[in-house]
Design a protein around this motif. Structure first.
Motif, PDB file in Angstrom:
ATOM      1  N   ALA A 239       0.828  -1.207   0.000  1.00  0.00           N
ATOM      2  CA  ALA A 239       0.000   0.000   0.000  1.00  0.00           C
ATOM      3  C   ALA A 239       0.861   1.255   0.000  1.00  0.00           C
ATOM      4  N   HIS A 240       2.155   1.108   0.319  1.00  0.00           N
ATOM      5  CA  HIS A 240       3.084   2.240   0.360  1.00  0.00           C
ATOM      6  C   HIS A 240       3.782   2.376  -0.991  1.00  0.00           C
ATOM      7  N   VAL A 241       4.010   3.599  -1.415  1.00  0.00           N
ATOM      8  CA  VAL A 241       4.552   3.854  -2.749  1.00  0.00           C
ATOM      9  C   VAL A 241       5.960   3.278  -2.927  1.00  0.00           C
ATOM     10  N   GLY A 380      18.099   6.506   0.083  1.00  0.00           N
ATOM     11  CA  GLY A 380      17.430   7.306  -0.935  1.00  0.00           C
ATOM     12  C   GLY A 380      16.393   8.207  -0.302  1.00  0.00           C
ATOM     13  N   TYR A 381      15.722   8.952  -1.151  1.00  0.00           N
ATOM     14  CA  TYR A 381      14.741   9.929  -0.667  1.00  0.00           C
ATOM     15  C   TYR A 381      13.615  10.057  -1.669  1.00  0.00           C
ATOM     16  N   GLY A 382      12.408  10.091  -1.169  1.00  0.00           N
ATOM     17  CA  GLY A 382      11.270  10.293  -2.044  1.00  0.00           C
ATOM     18  C   GLY A 382      10.006  10.459  -1.246  1.00  0.00           C
ATOM     19  N   LEU A 383       8.929  10.736  -1.948  1.00  0.00           N
ATOM     20  CA  LEU A 383       7.634  10.945  -1.333  1.00  0.00           C
ATOM     21  C   LEU A 383       6.590  10.264  -2.215  1.00  0.00           C
ATOM     22  N   THR A 384       5.377  10.164  -1.724  1.00  0.00           N
ATOM     23  CA  THR A 384       4.311   9.633  -2.557  1.00  0.00           C
ATOM     24  C   THR A 384       4.198  10.457  -3.832  1.00  0.00           C
ATOM     25  N   GLU A 385       4.318  11.773  -3.695  1.00  0.00           N
ATOM     26  CA  GLU A 385       4.143  12.671  -4.838  1.00  0.00           C
ATOM     27  C   GLU A 385       5.249  12.534  -5.882  1.00  0.00           C
ATOM     28  N   SER A 386       6.356  11.899  -5.515  1.00  0.00           N
ATOM     29  CA  SER A 386       7.439  11.682  -6.485  1.00  0.00           C
ATOM     30  C   SER A 386       7.550  10.219  -6.868  1.00  0.00           C
ATOM     31  N   CYS A 387       6.474   9.449  -6.624  1.00  0.00           N
ATOM     32  CA  CYS A 387       6.456   8.030  -7.001  1.00  0.00           C
ATOM     33  C   CYS A 387       7.615   7.283  -6.341  1.00  0.00           C
ATOM     34  N   ALA A 388       7.888   7.633  -5.088  1.00  0.00           N
ATOM     35  CA  ALA A 388       8.991   7.068  -4.300  1.00  0.00           C
ATOM     36  C   ALA A 388      10.320   7.728  -4.670  1.00  0.00           C
ATOM     37  N   PRO A 389      11.387   6.989  -5.059  1.00  0.00           N
ATOM     38  CA  PRO A 389      12.710   7.610  -5.086  1.00  0.00           C
ATOM     39  C   PRO A 389      12.829   8.768  -6.058  1.00  0.00           C
ATOM     40  N   THR A 390      13.282   9.886  -5.542  1.00  0.00           N
ATOM     41  CA  THR A 390      13.608  11.029  -6.392  1.00  0.00           C
ATOM     42  C   THR A 390      15.092  11.347  -6.259  1.00  0.00           C
ATOM     43  N   ALA A 391      15.743  10.654  -5.334  1.00  0.00           N
ATOM     44  CA  ALA A 391      17.205  10.723  -5.176  1.00  0.00           C
ATOM     45  C   ALA A 391      17.640   9.418  -4.527  1.00  0.00           C
ATOM     46  N   PHE A 392      18.829   8.939  -4.882  1.00  0.00           N
ATOM     47  CA  PHE A 392      19.369   7.742  -4.243  1.00  0.00           C
ATOM     48  C   PHE A 392      20.871   7.701  -4.472  1.00  0.00           C
ATOM     49  N   GLU A 416      15.422  29.404  -1.617  1.00  0.00           N
ATOM     50  CA  GLU A 416      16.139  30.355  -0.760  1.00  0.00           C
ATOM     51  C   GLU A 416      15.947  30.050   0.725  1.00  0.00           C
ATOM     52  N   ASP A 417      14.780  29.515   1.090  1.00  0.00           N
ATOM     53  CA  ASP A 417      14.525  29.213   2.501  1.00  0.00           C
ATOM     54  C   ASP A 417      14.971  27.802   2.886  1.00  0.00           C
ATOM     55  N   GLY A 418      15.659  27.094   1.961  1.00  0.00           N
ATOM     56  CA  GLY A 418      16.182  25.764   2.260  1.00  0.00           C
ATOM     57  C   GLY A 418      15.250  24.623   1.897  1.00  0.00           C
ATOM     58  N   GLU A 419      14.050  24.929   1.341  1.00  0.00           N
ATOM     59  CA  GLU A 419      13.122  23.863   1.002  1.00  0.00           C
ATOM     60  C   GLU A 419      13.594  23.105  -0.232  1.00  0.00           C
ATOM     61  N   VAL A 420      13.406  21.773  -0.198  1.00  0.00           N
ATOM     62  CA  VAL A 420      13.773  20.917  -1.318  1.00  0.00           C
ATOM     63  C   VAL A 420      12.645  20.944  -2.348  1.00  0.00           C
ATOM     64  N   LEU A 421      12.996  21.241  -3.622  1.00  0.00           N
ATOM     65  CA  LEU A 421      12.041  21.292  -4.719  1.00  0.00           C
ATOM     66  C   LEU A 421      12.389  20.207  -5.735  1.00  0.00           C
ATOM     67  N   LEU A 422      11.359  19.640  -6.378  1.00  0.00           N
ATOM     68  CA  LEU A 422      11.565  18.539  -7.320  1.00  0.00           C
ATOM     69  C   LEU A 422      10.862  18.818  -8.647  1.00  0.00           C
ATOM     70  N   ARG A 423      11.469  18.292  -9.723  1.00  0.00           N
ATOM     71  CA  ARG A 423      10.842  18.404 -11.038  1.00  0.00           C
ATOM     72  C   ARG A 423      11.211  17.179 -11.859  1.00  0.00           C
ATOM     73  N   GLY A 424      10.261  16.667 -12.667  1.00  0.00           N
ATOM     74  CA  GLY A 424      10.560  15.518 -13.520  1.00  0.00           C
ATOM     75  C   GLY A 424       9.311  14.740 -13.880  1.00  0.00           C
ATOM     76  N   ASP A 425       9.464  13.783 -14.796  1.00  0.00           N
ATOM     77  CA  ASP A 425       8.333  12.973 -15.261  1.00  0.00           C
ATOM     78  C   ASP A 425       7.781  12.058 -14.179  1.00  0.00           C
ATOM     79  N   HIS A 426       8.543  11.842 -13.121  1.00  0.00           N
ATOM     80  CA  HIS A 426       8.097  10.930 -12.065  1.00  0.00           C
ATOM     81  C   HIS A 426       7.156  11.576 -11.070  1.00  0.00           C
ATOM     82  N   LEU A 427       6.892  12.865 -11.224  1.00  0.00           N
ATOM     83  CA  LEU A 427       6.026  13.555 -10.268  1.00  0.00           C
ATOM     84  C   LEU A 427       4.565  13.203 -10.476  1.00  0.00           C
ATOM     85  N   PHE A 428       3.791  13.387  -9.413  1.00  0.00           N
ATOM     86  CA  PHE A 428       2.361  13.105  -9.463  1.00  0.00           C
ATOM     87  C   PHE A 428       1.637  14.078 -10.393  1.00  0.00           C
ATOM     88  N   SER A 429       0.414  13.692 -10.779  1.00  0.00           N
ATOM     89  CA  SER A 429      -0.383  14.531 -11.675  1.00  0.00           C
ATOM     90  C   SER A 429      -1.212  15.549 -10.913  1.00  0.00           C
TER      91      SER A 429
END
Length: 604
Positions: A239-241, A380-392, A416-429
């Motif tokens: 059930a986990h991404v 590695g690192y990822g979130l549900t919104e990045s379909c799991a791994p977005t870095a490893f 600028e405030d230190g937040e991690v931002l992601l971009r790519g085809d693996h992102l959620f819709s």
């Protein structure tokens, strides 16, 4: 804004979809084992690429015959098992969308997911799960179809058998037309985020997202995904991404995949399956280390184990240092390999050389320990919104203490405030039926993760905490709880640790103890049989907890260190409402439920 990206190693073809992987495997690797089913206590029965494809198609026919239409949502509520993967691909083959539900979900969570997703059908594992669905059917009126995998003792009564029978008249032409309704941008799944605050949101992940993520993972970690050689034993919840993406990656490679639904049998399952790669969360690897150390101490070999652990850590650190490995260290390492390390590797099945870890920080010391014994844990690192791994971490160049480099074909940036931002085809819709939340999460094509981190010159990402979890003490000091919590939690006695102190004069912590190691500690220290209340107040036990806190404090400045703590009488759990199904702390619930105890910590 600091940004780093890597070129794609895999591009999603036009017209691609997840079920087409099965047809490709059956054509190119017809007799290759791609799955393994439990065959009683004795071992495992392999399922070839052709057999798996045919079983998936048979179940997909049943879904079509039962009235499931293209784009319909079908809920799946079960532990990790072979049938989970079978049904997941069958739902896709029928042109539908899988909605995973944790088998531990409450009736309220279940009702929300079924109603919000508009699921027309649900497959449950047990009669108990089925009863839970039945109890909320009035709140999910669209859910008119219900099957159960373990439907009593009557032969052929289970969901797979029933669907296979129901679909016998559905032709290949109809089935393939349904499969071909899918494309890369079709929604593959709605995964409801754990919801540490508020109601869970349905995260829409497309076939493109899974294919892009899995394709680039398989290419980048090619030695771990060798057809005919590699294998993975999956024991995290599907059930986990994270587990779901690994399932897809194994099918894409293809390599042999096994399933374990009960971690109580994991040691025996590892020994019989003998995987080449493991995946897990840091708590799994912490428990393996702590259990091995405890057993060594119980057998009077604690000193040998500790010396071996120190050698492993030193050896791993030396691998990253310039110059040649010192001869004395190499000799000590060889000795401990014969005495200790090979036995530890045997506990992990004997063949595994690597693991992939995510969900939280493993800790630098344990990372070096595992690499030093010949078993490299790639964080590695990822979130549900990045379909799991977005870095490893690369298999051949891990940088311990980081979560690695961006997924090939994607970009990671630090705002600028230190937040991690992601971009790519693996992102959620986007979030299902929630345009406002989607708009809030995205900025100019970048997904705002809510995590804080930094990138080094080579693109390795380090995480420091969550924006919303930052504590600001009365003295104005900003404290990221994750750093010290992870260090404290690494101690064998500690199950969970939650740092508090927002608006307070100093940082404190609420701590729960690991039940297994609490029992061991009590036996070792002559406290077995003590009433729980007395045991938790024992000065010697509290001194051991203080050692864990001191270890955490060593990782932070004095202003960020924990000055006081309380051991809670019972562990945090999903049932108590303090943990999400993916074992994340619901901090707002803990703060509310233990407000009085927190006040006592500060003398209020």
């Amino acid at each position: 804004m600091r940004e780093f990206s890597l070129p794609a190693l895999y591009e999603v073809p036009a017209g691609a979809s997840l079920p087409l992987l099965l047809d490709r495997n059956a054509e190119r690797h017809p007799a290759e084992p791609v799955m393994a089913r439990r065959a009683g206590a004795a071992g495992w029965a392999d399922v070839t690429a052709t057999e798996f494809r045919d079983q998936v198609r048979a179940v997909a026919r049943g879904l079509i015959a039962s009235g499931v239409e293209p784009g319909d949502r079908v809920a799946l509520m079960a532990r990790t098992r072979y049938e989970w993967s079978l049904l997941d691909f069958a739902i896709w083959y029928a042109g539908a969308v899988t909605v995973p539900v944790y088998e531990t979900s409450s009736a309220e969570q279940l009702a929300w997911i079924l109603a919000d997703s508009g699921a027309v059908a649900c497959v449950t594992e047990t009669a108990g799960h089925r009863a839970a669905v039945e109890s909320v059917r009035d709140r999910a009126p669209a859910c008119t179809l219900l099957w159960t995998l373990d439907a009593g003792e009557e032969p052929g009564a289970g969901a797979v058998e029933a669907l296979t029978r129901a679909g016998a008249a559905v032709t290949d032409e109809v089935l393939e037309q349904r499969r071909d309704t899918l494309g890369p941008d079709s929604t593959a799944t709605l995964i409801y985020t754990s919801g540490t605050t508020g109601r869970p949101k349905g995260c829409m992940l497309s076939h493109r997202a899974f294919l892009a993520d899995a394709g680039n993972v398989v290419r980048a970690l090619e030695p771990l995904f060798r057809t005919g050689h590699s294998s993975v034993l999956l024991f995290l919840p599907l059930a986990h991404v994270f587990a779901r993406l690994v399932q897809v990656a194994c099918v894409m490679a293809p390599i042999r995949l096994g399933h374990v639904g009960d971690i109580k049998t994991l040691t025996e399952d590892l020994a019989s399956f003998r995987p080449t790669t493991l995946l897990g969360v840091p708590r799994v690897f912490e428990k393996v280390y702590n259990s091995a150390r405890a057993k060594a101490r119980e057998g009077g070999k604690g000193g040998i184990f500790d010396r071996a652990a120190g050698t492993a850590i030193a050896y791993s650190r030396a691998l990253d240092a310039p110059g040649r490995m010192p001869l004395g260290l190499r000799l000590r390492h060889a000795l401990h390999d014969r005495l200790v390390y090979r036995r530890l590797r045997a506990v992990l099945g004997g063949r595994a050389t690597h693991a992939i870890s995510g969900g939280a920080a493993l800790g630098e010391r344990l990372g070096h320990f595992y690499r030093g014994i010949g078993f490299t844990v790639l964080e590695g690192y990822g979130l549900t919104e990045s379909c799991a791994p977005t870095a490893f971490n690369p298999w051949d160049a891990p940088r311990i203490g980081t979560v690695g480099r961006p997924l090939p074909g994607s970009s990671v940036a630090i705002a600028e405030d230190g937040e991690v931002l992601l971009r790519g085809d693996h992102l959620f819709s986007g979030y299902w039926n929630n345009e406002a939340a989607t708009a809030e999460a995205m900025t100019d094509g970048w997904y705002r993760t809510g995590d804080l981190g930094s990138l080094d010159d080579d693109g390795y990402l380090s995480l420091t905490g969550r924006k919303k979890e930052i504590i600001v003490t009365a003295g104005g000091k900003n404290v990221a709880p994750a750093v010290i919590e992870d260090r404290i939690r690494a101690h064998a006695l500690i199950s969970e640790c939650m740092v508090v102190g927002d608006g307070r004069p100093f940082v404190a912590a609420l701590i729960t103890l690991d039940e297994e190691f609490l029992g061991r500690w009590a036996a070792e220290h002559g406290r077995a049989g003590l009433p729980r209340e007395e045991l938790l107040a024992d000065p010697e036990l509290l001194a051991a907890v203080q050692e864990a806190v001191d270890g955490g404090n060593a990782a932070v400045s004095r202003a960020e260190s924990v000055r006081a703590f309380r051991v809670l009488p019972v562990p945090f759990s999903e049932e108590s409402g303090h943990l999400t199904p993916s074992m994340k702390l619901k901090r707002h619930v803990v703060l509310k439920d233990y407000a009085g105890l927190i006040d006592e910590l500060y003398g209020a």
